[in-house]
Write an enzyme that holds these catalytic residues in place. Structure first.
Site, PDB file in Angstrom:
ATOM      1  N   ASP A   1       0.270  -6.820   2.850  1.00 45.94           N
ATOM      2  CA  ASP A   1       1.593  -6.631   2.258  1.00 45.94           C
ATOM      3  C   ASP A   1       2.431  -5.734   3.180  1.00 45.94           C
ATOM      4  OD1 ASP A   1       3.545  -6.723   0.234  1.00 45.94           O
ATOM      5  OD2 ASP A   1       2.744  -4.936  -0.771  1.00 45.94           O
ATOM      6  N   HIS A   2       3.676  -6.130   3.427  1.00 44.23           N
ATOM      7  CA  HIS A   2       4.598  -5.348   4.262  1.00 44.23           C
ATOM      8  C   HIS A   2       3.991  -4.910   5.593  1.00 44.23           C
ATOM      9  CE1 HIS A   2       7.802  -5.103   1.312  1.00 44.23           C
ATOM     10  NE2 HIS A   2       6.888  -4.888   0.394  1.00 44.23           N
TER      11      HIS A   2
ATOM     12  N   ASN B   1       4.778  -9.568  -6.756  1.00 48.37           N
ATOM     13  CA  ASN B   1       4.076  -8.361  -6.316  1.00 48.37           C
ATOM     14  C   ASN B   1       4.164  -7.290  -7.395  1.00 48.37           C
ATOM     15  OD1 ASN B   1       3.903  -9.785  -3.946  1.00 48.37           O
ATOM     16  ND2 ASN B   1       4.566  -8.093  -2.643  1.00 48.37           N
TER      17      ASN B   1
ATOM     18  N   THR C   1       3.195  -0.472  -9.157  1.00 46.24           N
ATOM     19  CA  THR C   1       3.527   0.829  -9.766  1.00 46.24           C
ATOM     20  C   THR C   1       3.128   0.916 -11.242  1.00 46.24           C
ATOM     21  OG1 THR C   1       5.367   1.033  -8.232  1.00 46.24           O
ATOM     22  CG2 THR C   1       5.455   2.432 -10.179  1.00 46.24           C
TER      23      THR C   1
ATOM     24  N   HIS D   1       9.200  -9.216  -5.012  1.00 43.13           N
ATOM     25  CA  HIS D   1       8.568  -7.893  -4.888  1.00 43.13           C
ATOM     26  C   HIS D   1       9.099  -7.004  -6.007  1.00 43.13           C
ATOM     27  CE1 HIS D   1       6.722  -7.834  -0.697  1.00 43.13           C
ATOM     28  NE2 HIS D   1       7.128  -9.080  -0.873  1.00 43.13           N
ATOM     29  N   GLY D   2       8.454  -5.842  -6.200  1.00 44.82           N
ATOM     30  CA  GLY D   2       8.953  -4.895  -7.195  1.00 44.82           C
ATOM     31  C   GLY D   2       8.811  -5.405  -8.620  1.00 44.82           C
TER      32      GLY D   2
ATOM     33  N   HIS E   1      11.315  -1.806  -5.319  1.00 46.22           N
ATOM     34  CA  HIS E   1       9.949  -1.292  -5.438  1.00 46.22           C
ATOM     35  C   HIS E   1       9.951  -0.021  -6.289  1.00 46.22           C
ATOM     36  CE1 HIS E   1       9.422  -3.453  -1.434  1.00 46.22           C
ATOM     37  NE2 HIS E   1       8.491  -3.978  -2.189  1.00 46.22           N
ATOM     38  N   GLY E   2       8.889   0.202  -7.008  1.00 47.50           N
ATOM     39  CA  GLY E   2       8.764   1.422  -7.795  1.00 47.50           C
ATOM     40  C   GLY E   2       9.503   1.310  -9.114  1.00 47.50           C
TER      41      GLY E   2
HETATM   42  P1  13P Z   1       6.034  -2.448  -7.664  1.00 43.68           P
HETATM   43  O1  13P Z   1       5.176  -1.291  -7.289  1.00 43.68           O
HETATM   44  O2  13P Z   1       7.425  -2.051  -7.986  1.00 43.68           O
HETATM   45  O3  13P Z   1       5.434  -3.272  -8.748  1.00 43.68           O
HETATM   46  O4  13P Z   1       6.154  -3.372  -6.373  1.00 43.68           O
HETATM   47  C1  13P Z   1       5.014  -3.764  -5.695  1.00 43.68           C
HETATM   48  C2  13P Z   1       5.377  -4.525  -4.480  1.00 43.68           C
HETATM   49  O5  13P Z   1       6.410  -5.177  -4.432  1.00 43.68           O
HETATM   50  C3  13P Z   1       4.469  -4.497  -3.340  1.00 43.68           C
HETATM   51  O6  13P Z   1       4.986  -5.135  -2.217  1.00 43.68           O
END
Ligand code: 13P
Length: 340
Positions: free
Chosen positions: A82-83, A234, A237, A212-213, A184-185
């Protein structure tokens, strides 16, 4: 053998209108927990390691453990970076047996992002490793920060539809991560996803889209996004925060005199499993590995009764040793030819 690459996995998701959950692994305990959650739901799953999380896990040490766990189960497991930020980490991942990598050049100017992503596709594609890339930029917290703050998405960083079309065509990637109001987060306020843009991107390109996020997005929003082309979600968090809350409650209210560390850690992963099982259901992947469904292709013994050859995965991912052998053979045969 249930290890599969992203391209083969998302092909089935796209054709059957569901998304596969991609959950970040930041500790050995996640491996069995995530795989067990997917097994119980008869669902495919993606286990991913973010480059920023290599401060928590050692890539070369954790990879064989994930690969071995994935091979033992009769559900498809994709092992994804990832990333990925550097070519070095991408190569280390391919060499360690990841079946898929994300190259994140979303902070780069378009031309540079295209050139770098194209290079990654060429290298990874040679060994049947899939490539996800990002266009526009999904902002927010570096995933899993110790003291998180909430973030709102900024519209200037949303994915541009015509750029996406060009990007996909020129790079040859297998999946595209989009920025449509996701961060994200933790979200500041409620997430406000730009469905019009998502729909336009989905119509303009013909590969699976990635959201994502995932933490903080509502069930209805997930379902709508999936109906508009999202095939991979994805998520990290929320499961991390739920596990911490469960441990806090256990230590303060349930068993304040506990002294057994496996007992405490066990509560955390019990909660991770609960959260993940619920997400797999919302993403629509639950029971995709049931006998009447077509995803049973991953089980070499076909215990789930897979029948549809259309979804059979392509060639297996080639591991580093295989590449070394291949190169060695080619060098030897080229020397032989020269000496003739
Ligand atoms: P979250 O932590 O917001 O769920 O996002 C995870 C993510 O996108 C990892 O690439």
């Amino acid at each position: 053998m249930a290890l599969i690459n992203l391209k083969d996995l998302l092909k089935h998701a796209r054709e059957n209108k569901y998304a596969v959950g991609a959950f970040n692994v930041t500790n050995l305990g996640f491996i069995d927990t995530l795989i067990a959650a997917a097994e119980e739901q008869r669902s495919p799953i993606i286990l991913q390691i973010a480059e920023v999380h290599l401060r928590y896990v050692d890539l070369e040490e954790i990879a064989p453990i994930i690969i071995s766990a994935a091979k033992k189960v009769d559900i498809p497991v994709c092992f994804h970076l990832d990333h990925g930020q550097t070519l070095q980490t991408l190569m280390r991942s391919i060499r360690a047996g990841f079946t898929s990598v994300m190259f994140d050049g979303s902070h780069m100017p378009l031309e540079e992002n295209i050139a770098a992503t194209k290079e990654v596709v060429k290298i990874a594609g040679a060994v049947n490793v899939s490539v996800e890339a990002e266009l526009g930029n999904v902002g927010g917290e570096v995933i899993g920060e110790v003291a998180p703050t909430a973030h709102a998405a900024s519209k200037e960083l949303f994915t541009n539809v015509s750029e996406a079309k060009r990007f996909v065509k020129e790079t040859g990637i297998d999946a595209l991560a989009v920025s449509i109001g996701n961060v994200h987060g933790f979200y500041k306020g409620d997430p406000n996803l730009d469905y019009e843009r998502l729909s336009a991107i989905n119509s303009a390109i013909n590969i699976p889209l990635v959201l994502h996020g995932g933490s903080g997005i509502s069930d209805d929003d997930f379902k709508k996004a999936i109906s508009l082309g999202i095939c991979k979600i994805n998520f990290y968090t929320e499961m991390s925060a739920a596990a911490v809350a469960r441990v806090k409650n256990y230590l303060i209210n349930e068993k304040p005199d506990v002294t057994s560390i496996p007992d405490v850690i066990g509560r955390a992963f019990e909660e991770v499993k609960n959260v993940v099982k619920k997400r797999l259901e919302v993403f629509g992947s639950k029971d995709m590995c049931a006998p009447e469904k077509t995803l049973c292709f991953s089980c070499s013994d076909s215990v789930c009764g897979f029948t549809d050859p259309k979804f059979r995965p392509g060639a297996q991912t080639v591991l580093y040793e295989d590449i070394v052998n291949q190169i060695t053979n080619e060098v030897i045969s080229s020397i032989k030819n020269k000496n003739k």
